[in-house]
Design a protein around this motif. Sequence first.
Motif, PDB file in Angstrom:
ATOM      1  N   ALA A   1       0.827  -1.210   0.000  1.00  0.00           N
ATOM      2  CA  ALA A   1       0.000   0.000   0.000  1.00  0.00           C
ATOM      3  C   ALA A   1       0.858   1.255   0.000  1.00  0.00           C
ATOM      4  O   ALA A   1       0.549   2.226  -0.691  1.00  0.00           O
ATOM      5  CB  ALA A   1      -0.932   0.000   1.204  1.00  0.00           C
TER       6      ALA A   1
ATOM      7  N   CYS B   1      -0.730   2.173  -3.860  1.00  0.00           N
ATOM      8  CA  CYS B   1      -1.995   1.802  -3.229  1.00  0.00           C
ATOM      9  C   CYS B   1      -2.954   1.159  -4.223  1.00  0.00           C
ATOM     10  O   CYS B   1      -3.730   0.270  -3.853  1.00  0.00           O
ATOM     11  CB  CYS B   1      -2.630   3.033  -2.587  1.00  0.00           C
ATOM     12  SG  CYS B   1      -3.999   2.652  -1.464  1.00  0.00           S
TER      13      CYS B   1
ATOM     14  N   ALA C   1      -3.160  -0.828   5.509  1.00  0.00           N
ATOM     15  CA  ALA C   1      -2.787   0.129   4.475  1.00  0.00           C
ATOM     16  C   ALA C   1      -2.649   1.541   5.037  1.00  0.00           C
ATOM     17  O   ALA C   1      -1.852   2.344   4.537  1.00  0.00           O
ATOM     18  CB  ALA C   1      -3.819   0.118   3.351  1.00  0.00           C
TER      19      ALA C   1
ATOM     20  N   GLU D   1      -4.747   9.029  -1.729  1.00  0.00           N
ATOM     21  CA  GLU D   1      -4.932   7.641  -1.306  1.00  0.00           C
ATOM     22  C   GLU D   1      -5.370   7.566   0.154  1.00  0.00           C
ATOM     23  O   GLU D   1      -6.195   6.720   0.520  1.00  0.00           O
ATOM     24  CB  GLU D   1      -3.633   6.867  -1.538  1.00  0.00           C
ATOM     25  CG  GLU D   1      -3.327   6.685  -3.017  1.00  0.00           C
ATOM     26  CD  GLU D   1      -1.944   6.124  -3.297  1.00  0.00           C
ATOM     27  OE1 GLU D   1      -1.678   5.767  -4.468  1.00  0.00           O
ATOM     28  OE2 GLU D   1      -1.118   6.041  -2.361  1.00  0.00           O
TER      29      GLU D   1
END
Length: 351
Positions: free
Chosen positions: A72, A76, A234, A320
Amino acid sequence: MTITAHPLVVRARRLAADLLVPEAERVDQEGVPASHVEAVKRSGLLGVVAPVAYGGSGASPAVLRETAEILAGACCSTWFVQTQHHTPVQTLAKSELPVRERLLGPLSRGELLSGVAYAHLRAHPRVPVRVRREGGGWRFDGTVPWYTGWGLNDVMLLAGLTEADEAMFAFVDARDQPGLRASAPLRLAALTAARTVSLELDGLRVPEEAVALRTPYASWAPADRARTLNANPAVFGIAEAALSLLDEESAGPLRARLADVRHRAYALADHPAPFERAAERLAVRAEAYEVLGTATTAAVVAGGGRAMSLTSRAQRLAREGMFLLVQGQTAETRRAHLRALAGEPGGGGGA
């Protein structure tokens, strides 16, 4: 806990350094290429928690978390495409139905990549996808609002609700076919590269032998709820990637906060009673998002005007991070996060 010596962690770091990080800004704008998927397949990472007997590694959840952080933080979009795969593998590993023997091996070995189409079950009692018996199989009708990895996945784990209020999960080919039609790729503020579409189901026929799980919704929902209460690995991967763009004086205090929240989040994730301490899990989850937002904002500030360029890593990470605010969100997690942002007692608070 860092498991840097595990072979899959080493492989993930190599994949990130050699391919994902150098290509991340281009992928963000152009889409995850099939070559990235092939690289992930070859790496063995798709089988990280898959049974050894079927070609997987049977690694611990801690290894899965660390590899997720690495992927991630590197790209990502690529992480998000491949992370869908682990739920189908885990579903098959617990299944006693015939589809297990047909698909668990190819999925565990990374020969096939699976997506998932089940988040709409969380809209219950609303039923976006209905399933009913037809002939010797099942018929699926309705709309899957979000499906990631279209054009990259080989198969998908599709879910719907039966007339008896059962959650049914079955594997189908991830392609247009009679009864299944994908929309054009959705243009999103972040992760457009992950090739997300909506799916229209109009009489999709699925044979009985494709069914992987059929269980009362009331039995499935608590386990799904437990998964959504914990912080997503993540979050920590992207936060760490953002902090790497700062000098040590600026990054040091934030890195200490990040390590503290990460430690508490994973201790809760490993707690032997996954349905307990829900309020604490939600509070730590909110803290993780707070640190993520601070880290990505700091990266943009440090980047100055350059951070507004689409070629800037800082702004990509910030977008992200915004995506992760809503990924896997439920009504419960939304309420808890909003309470935390408002500073209300029990809402999560600050780190």
